[in-house]
Design a protein around this motif. Sequence first.
Motif, PDB file in Angstrom:
ATOM      1  N   MET A 210       0.830  -1.218   0.000  1.00  0.00           N
ATOM      2  CA  MET A 210       0.000   0.000   0.000  1.00  0.00           C
ATOM      3  C   MET A 210       0.860   1.262   0.000  1.00  0.00           C
ATOM      4  N   ALA A 211       1.872   1.292   0.894  1.00  0.00           N
ATOM      5  CA  ALA A 211       2.618   2.538   1.105  1.00  0.00           C
ATOM      6  C   ALA A 211       3.780   2.701   0.134  1.00  0.00           C
ATOM      7  N   GLU A 212       4.386   1.594  -0.272  1.00  0.00           N
ATOM      8  CA  GLU A 212       5.651   1.706  -1.021  1.00  0.00           C
ATOM      9  C   GLU A 212       5.595   1.070  -2.403  1.00  0.00           C
ATOM     10  N   GLY A 213       4.486   0.420  -2.721  1.00  0.00           N
ATOM     11  CA  GLY A 213       4.369  -0.201  -4.038  1.00  0.00           C
ATOM     12  C   GLY A 213       3.722   0.740  -5.029  1.00  0.00           C
ATOM     13  N   PRO A 214       3.534   0.275  -6.255  1.00  0.00           N
ATOM     14  CA  PRO A 214       2.841   1.098  -7.243  1.00  0.00           C
ATOM     15  C   PRO A 214       1.348   1.226  -6.918  1.00  0.00           C
ATOM     16  N   ILE A 215       0.723   2.283  -7.425  1.00  0.00           N
ATOM     17  CA  ILE A 215      -0.740   2.406  -7.299  1.00  0.00           C
ATOM     18  C   ILE A 215      -1.345   1.411  -8.284  1.00  0.00           C
ATOM     19  N   THR A 216      -2.091   0.470  -7.747  1.00  0.00           N
ATOM     20  CA  THR A 216      -2.663  -0.565  -8.603  1.00  0.00           C
ATOM     21  C   THR A 216      -3.940  -1.104  -7.985  1.00  0.00           C
ATOM     22  N   SER A 217      -4.901  -1.443  -8.853  1.00  0.00           N
ATOM     23  CA  SER A 217      -6.146  -2.010  -8.338  1.00  0.00           C
ATOM     24  C   SER A 217      -5.906  -3.392  -7.725  1.00  0.00           C
ATOM     25  N   MET A 218      -4.714  -3.977  -7.951  1.00  0.00           N
ATOM     26  CA  MET A 218      -4.408  -5.255  -7.302  1.00  0.00           C
ATOM     27  C   MET A 218      -4.198  -5.074  -5.796  1.00  0.00           C
ATOM     28  N   ILE A 219      -3.837  -3.860  -5.386  1.00  0.00           N
ATOM     29  CA  ILE A 219      -3.738  -3.503  -3.952  1.00  0.00           C
ATOM     30  C   ILE A 219      -4.623  -2.269  -3.777  1.00  0.00           C
ATOM     31  N   PRO A 220      -5.931  -2.472  -3.554  1.00  0.00           N
ATOM     32  CA  PRO A 220      -6.838  -1.316  -3.517  1.00  0.00           C
ATOM     33  C   PRO A 220      -6.376  -0.202  -2.570  1.00  0.00           C
ATOM     34  N   ALA A 221      -5.767  -0.579  -1.427  1.00  0.00           N
ATOM     35  CA  ALA A 221      -5.334   0.456  -0.468  1.00  0.00           C
ATOM     36  C   ALA A 221      -4.256   1.361  -1.044  1.00  0.00           C
ATOM     37  N   SER A 222      -3.571   0.930  -2.117  1.00  0.00           N
ATOM     38  CA  SER A 222      -2.529   1.788  -2.706  1.00  0.00           C
ATOM     39  C   SER A 222      -3.141   3.056  -3.301  1.00  0.00           C
ATOM     40  N   ALA A 223      -4.449   3.054  -3.569  1.00  0.00           N
ATOM     41  CA  ALA A 223      -5.119   4.267  -4.076  1.00  0.00           C
ATOM     42  C   ALA A 223      -4.994   5.412  -3.075  1.00  0.00           C
ATOM     43  N   LEU A 224      -4.765   5.079  -1.793  1.00  0.00           N
ATOM     44  CA  LEU A 224      -4.634   6.132  -0.770  1.00  0.00           C
ATOM     45  C   LEU A 224      -3.408   7.003  -1.026  1.00  0.00           C
ATOM     46  N   GLN A 225      -2.461   6.521  -1.829  1.00  0.00           N
ATOM     47  CA  GLN A 225      -1.292   7.352  -2.176  1.00  0.00           C
ATOM     48  C   GLN A 225      -1.726   8.621  -2.910  1.00  0.00           C
ATOM     49  N   MET A 226      -2.930   8.592  -3.513  1.00  0.00           N
ATOM     50  CA  MET A 226      -3.410   9.767  -4.251  1.00  0.00           C
ATOM     51  C   MET A 226      -4.168  10.746  -3.351  1.00  0.00           C
ATOM     52  N   HIS A 227      -4.369  10.361  -2.076  1.00  0.00           N
ATOM     53  CA  HIS A 227      -5.138  11.218  -1.169  1.00  0.00           C
ATOM     54  C   HIS A 227      -4.176  12.144  -0.419  1.00  0.00           C
ATOM     55  N   PRO A 228      -4.535  13.440  -0.323  1.00  0.00           N
ATOM     56  CA  PRO A 228      -3.574  14.372   0.289  1.00  0.00           C
ATOM     57  C   PRO A 228      -3.470  14.315   1.806  1.00  0.00           C
ATOM     58  N   SER A 229      -4.389  13.627   2.491  1.00  0.00           N
ATOM     59  CA  SER A 229      -4.343  13.651   3.961  1.00  0.00           C
ATOM     60  C   SER A 229      -4.645  12.266   4.542  1.00  0.00           C
TER      61      SER A 229
END
Length: 262
Positions: A210-229
């Motif tokens: 989530m925190a260090e991988g690419p933004i991908t729908s395979m790890i839905p939580a990685s979408a949080l990288q696009m959130h500012p807070s």
Amino acid sequence: MEVIIYPDKESANRAAADFVANALRRNPHMVLGLATGETPLGLYSNLIKMNACGQISFAGVTSFNLDEYVGIDKNDENSYARYMRDNFFDKIDIDISNTHIPDGMAEDIRQSCRAYEKSIRDAGGIDLQILGIGSDGHIGFNEPTSSLASRTRMKTLTSETIQDNARFFGGDPDAVPRHVLTMGIGTILEADTVILLAYGVSKAAAVAAMAEGPITSMIPASALQMHPSVKIFLDEPAASKLKLADYYKWVYSRKPSIDAKH
Ligand code: F6R
């Protein structure tokens, strides 16, 4: 994304409770997004104690839960509606009529999901969303390959999540419903602030992805990288696969004041 690593889950839960309490004091009429499962129980019990001794009040709060099982009545002991009453709502001063949980028994599921999204909008949107994370990287019940722009809808659980959640159904995976209603990733990303809690080594791989991988729908939580807070509250085992763990600790230890940490 701010990653904060605590020595244990008790101190992480206290810090997360202080964060929620401070937000609530600033805005007593806040709209809270709530999660179920094992992870938020410690946070809820800290908030219940603060409420009981008058430090905070939920009287003006409106809440929206992330998800619910399809086909389970709200009074069933395995429903998330029942979980919320037993573990939180019945123990705080919230007005139950201001709490919302997707209706797993709705006759028209699409319509009820659209209505859920509308009630969130009508309430002014979610100010603070509380999340856990699945071992497969889900948030809410947005399983891998969920659209990163998704809204509240029905989803089918993965076999990993069914196995993980069997512990709430007497250990029997066959008793876990296959279908759920969940806020979408797009819905979650619209919250003003997001906090995610993760404890234990079983979450370490998902947290690192989530925190260090690419933004991908395979790890839905990685979408949080696009959130500012977004703040991530971890214990050491959940942080054990993070490449930059020492950096996150260094950054946090040098934050200018305790106030700024909340
Ligand atoms: C529950 C939810 C899920 C859980 C996740 C972790 O409302 O949204 O995403 O947060 O499945 O569950 P636990 O905390 O039981 O490990």
